[in-house]
Design an enzyme around this catalytic site. Structure first.
Site: not given
Length: 354
Positions: A182, A301, A323
């Site tokens: 971004y 992860l 997440g």
């Protein structure tokens, strides 16, 4: 002995009840930047599940800074009341409410992932995108408008004003999004920025926009409240950002009053192979923490309670952000506490289940 994962973490005047945070994850469910009932359900459920910190998804500092038309926004004072409702819900359930301030840059104006995630043309409800140069993110993506001095000044001002609104809404933690390709990462990475002015060139030039944004945010954010920055610690190619670069950037940010580096990676360009596996980004958090002398968050992860506890116990990171594991299991902290022999009380309404 109490598991390290369930020890409090204090930064400034803010204390998290444990070292588990919810990573910012876009829900693509906002309307004109406003949260909906989905956000209340989604965020409230994870706060009730026992996390210490919830960081709202990438929240755009300007309309054109949204990843999609369905992203949260904080570009208007009108957003404050709706965001404040979310803050009050999260904090009433024992978690600290944080927000990620973001500008999507050249990766803006795309559809929802489950609808294909393709770029949306202005004629179809999208908008022109911006970047450090006119290089698009990938084939089929729009050509960005290179930001000139006035455009850069607007971005910095938008982050500053968004910070004021975040404080007015009651947030107690801000994260600046400078990762995943971004806008701020796009300026920072040599793969995305070949400008020949003061915002390009060597690392000192490429970090300038992030430095200016950080200074503007820190100036508007109380000194006792945590300020974090999410970085892509590696572009996973020798031509891109390296962990050595990231350590240097983290040192600069620490000098500017940043309290924590959220250590992610990748996202600057398609087609780069990332060696994804359990805890694959944890070594970045450990190295930044050790060499830049700043608190870090590990993400990516991390699914097993024993692994998460070891990350904190070994000094690899101060905070573990989850997440997708929290998408799968909103009550992961409660289950992790039981697995590690710790008593974490659920909401009284749920006591019969625990």
């Amino acid at each position: 002995m109490q598991p390290h994962l369930f020890t409090p973490l204090t930064i400034g005047s803010v204390t998290l009840r444990n070292r588990i945070g919810m990573s910012p994850m876009c829900q693509y469910s906002a309307v004109d930047g406003f949260p909906t009932d989905w956000h209340l359900m989604h965020l409230g459920a994870r706060a009730a599940g026992g996390v210490g910190l919830i960081i709202l998804e990438a929240t755009a500092v300007s309309p054109e800074g949204r990843i999609s038309p369905f992203d949260l926004g904080i570009w208007s004072d009108d957003h404050i009341a709706a965001l404040s409702r979310i803050v009050k819900l999260i904090e009433s359930l024992g978690a600290v409410a944080g927000i990620q301030l973001a500008h999507a840059g050249r990766k803006a104006s795309v559809g929802r992932p489950w609808e294909g995630g393709k770029p949306i043309a202005p004629a179809n409800g999208g908008w022109p995108v911006v970047g450090p140069t006119a290089e698009p993110f990938a084939p089929g993506y729009p050509t960005p408008i290179p930001l000139d001095a006035a455009g850069i000044a607007r971005v910095v001002a938008d982050f500053a004003t968004a910070t004021k609104r975040a404080r007015a809404a009651g947030f107690r933690w801000i994260e600046i999004h400078a990762a995943h390709g971004y806008l701020l990462h796009n300026f920072l990475s040599p793969l995305g920025n070949d400008r020949n002015d003061e915002y390009g060139g060597d690392l000192r030039g490429r970090v300038r926009l992030l430095s200016e944004v950080t200074a503007a945010v820190r100036a508007e954010w109380p000194s006792d409240l945590p300020l974090a920055v999410r970085l892509s610690c590696s572009d996973w190619t020798p031509e891109g950002l390296t962990i050595a670069d990231t350590v240097e950037v983290a040192r600069m940010l620490r000098e500017q009053g940043v309290d924590l580096i959220d250590c992610s990676s990748g996202g600057i360009a398609p087609g780069i192979t990332i060696p994804v596996g359990e805890g694959y980004q944890v070594p970045f958090a450990a190295q930044v923490r050790r060499e830049a002398n700043i608190a870090t968050a590990a993400v990516g992860l991390i699914t097993r309670p024993e692994h998460a506890d070891a990350i904190v116990r070994n000094g690899d990171a101060d905070l573990v952000l989850l997440g997708r594991e929290l998408l799968r299991d909103p009550h992961w902290p409660l289950r992790a506490a039981r697995a590690l022999g710790h008593d974490l009380a659920p909401p009284p309404q749920y006591l019969r289940a625990w």
